[in-house]
Write an enzyme that holds these catalytic residues in place. Structure first.
Site, mmCIF file in Angstrom:
data_model
loop_
_atom_site.group_PDB
_atom_site.id
_atom_site.type_symbol
_atom_site.label_atom_id
_atom_site.label_comp_id
_atom_site.label_asym_id
_atom_site.label_seq_id
_atom_site.Cartn_x
_atom_site.Cartn_y
_atom_site.Cartn_z
ATOM 1 N N CYS A 237 3.568 52.280 30.688
ATOM 2 C CA CYS A 237 2.538 52.533 29.678
ATOM 3 C C CYS A 237 2.447 51.290 28.807
ATOM 4 O O CYS A 237 3.397 50.959 28.091
ATOM 5 C CB CYS A 237 2.886 53.765 28.846
ATOM 6 N N CYS B 104 -5.667 53.024 26.662
ATOM 7 C CA CYS B 104 -4.677 52.991 27.738
ATOM 8 C C CYS B 104 -4.394 51.521 28.017
ATOM 9 O O CYS B 104 -5.269 50.793 28.489
ATOM 10 C CB CYS B 104 -5.206 53.685 28.989
#
Length: 291
Positions: A86, A229
């Site tokens: 991530c 993101c």
């Protein structure tokens, strides 16, 4: 069990972080889902456990790759599924390590962090953190992506930056606004392990002062639509550069609902790497009874 936690975010991509250095207190999928519930829990896109690499099998693999990767980012999506990496989360994770006295990192210094996608180097800067996401892969084929409220399916470009992405170019910001990402986009053929889906609109002009610029929305695998993101931002810039051709720049600014992130492509000994830069914010700390 009472969990002491910190809430943090990177351009609106938000996380619940907690310390478990010895790896003795993992959360199960049901607990993660309960914590991430935005109505009946704390609310987040995922949970990050702070654990020493030596305490986990995946962490030991990270230590084999880089003996300096003392800390492992154990990241779990809001639905309780594990994720490889991530890009926003790792920046917030490093901020958490610093603020809790687990590492010392001055501006310009770099720390190696273990992840399921391998070791990632994170550098502290004056405005936030920069993470080297490592080598990336341009996937073959053009899967068709169907998004609710978009009239026709669109071809997508697969990009792997440690986790899987499919990037779709749209015509304009109106089309981008019309897309309903509360529904899971349908991909044909369906990727075996799922994928994050990014919808991208280039700015006009695409390049200003040597920097490319695009606007993006994303549906994250295991989460839904998020305000940002990090790896998706990198994948979107890489796909847009690919479509634009050889004259396209290696530096990009990507606008997402939660803010703006920087992407840089650069040469390394093992091939081209992609880097991501942006802020990391810790919002508050608290305790919650898991029972």
């Amino acid at each position: 069990m009472t969990l002491q936690f910190t809430k943090g975010h990177g351009t609106g991509n938000d996380f619940i972080l907690y310390a478990d250095p010895a790896g003795e207190n993992p959360l199960d999928a049901a607990q993660v889902r309960a914590l991430c519930d935005r109505h009946m829990g704390i609310g987040a896109d995922g949970v990050i456990r702070t654990v020493r690499s030596q305490a986990l099998p995946d962490g030991k693999a990270a230590l084999d790759e880089d003996a300096g990767a003392e800390w492992f980012m154990d990241y779990v999506n809001a639905d309780g599924t594990t994720a490889e990496m991530c890009g926003n989360g790792i920046r917030v994770y490093v901020r958490y390590l610093i603020e809790n006295g687990l590492i010392t990192l001055e501006s310009g210094d770099t720390v190696a962090i273990g992840t399921r996608a391998g070791v990632r180097d994170v550098q502290r800067s004056g405005t936030g953190f920069q993470v080297d996401l490592g080598r990336w892969t341009l996937e073959e084929g053009e899967p068709l992506v169907r998004v609710k409220e978009l009239k026709v399916a669109r071809p997508g470009q697969g990009i792997d930056v440690g986790n899987p992405h499919i990037v779709v170019a749209l015509a304009d910001v109106d089309e981008l606004a019309d897309a309903d990402l509360t529904y899971v986009p349908q991909v044909d053929p369906a990727p075996q392990d799922g994928a994050n889906i990014e919808l991208v609109v280039p700015h006009d002009p695409l390049v200003t002062d040597g920097i490319g610029r695009i606007t993006m929305r994303v549906h994250e695998r295991g989460v839904g639509e998020t305000l940002s993101c990090g790896t998706g931002v990198a994948a979107s810039a890489l796909a847009t550069r690919h479509w634009a051709g050889a004259s396209a720049p290696n530096n990009w600014h990507v606008d997402v609902p939660g803010g703006t992130l920087g992407v840089r492509m650069f040469a390394a000994e093992d091939g081209e790497h992609v880097g991501l830069s942006g802020p990391a914010v810790l919002v508050y700390t608290g305790t919650i009874d898991l029972a």
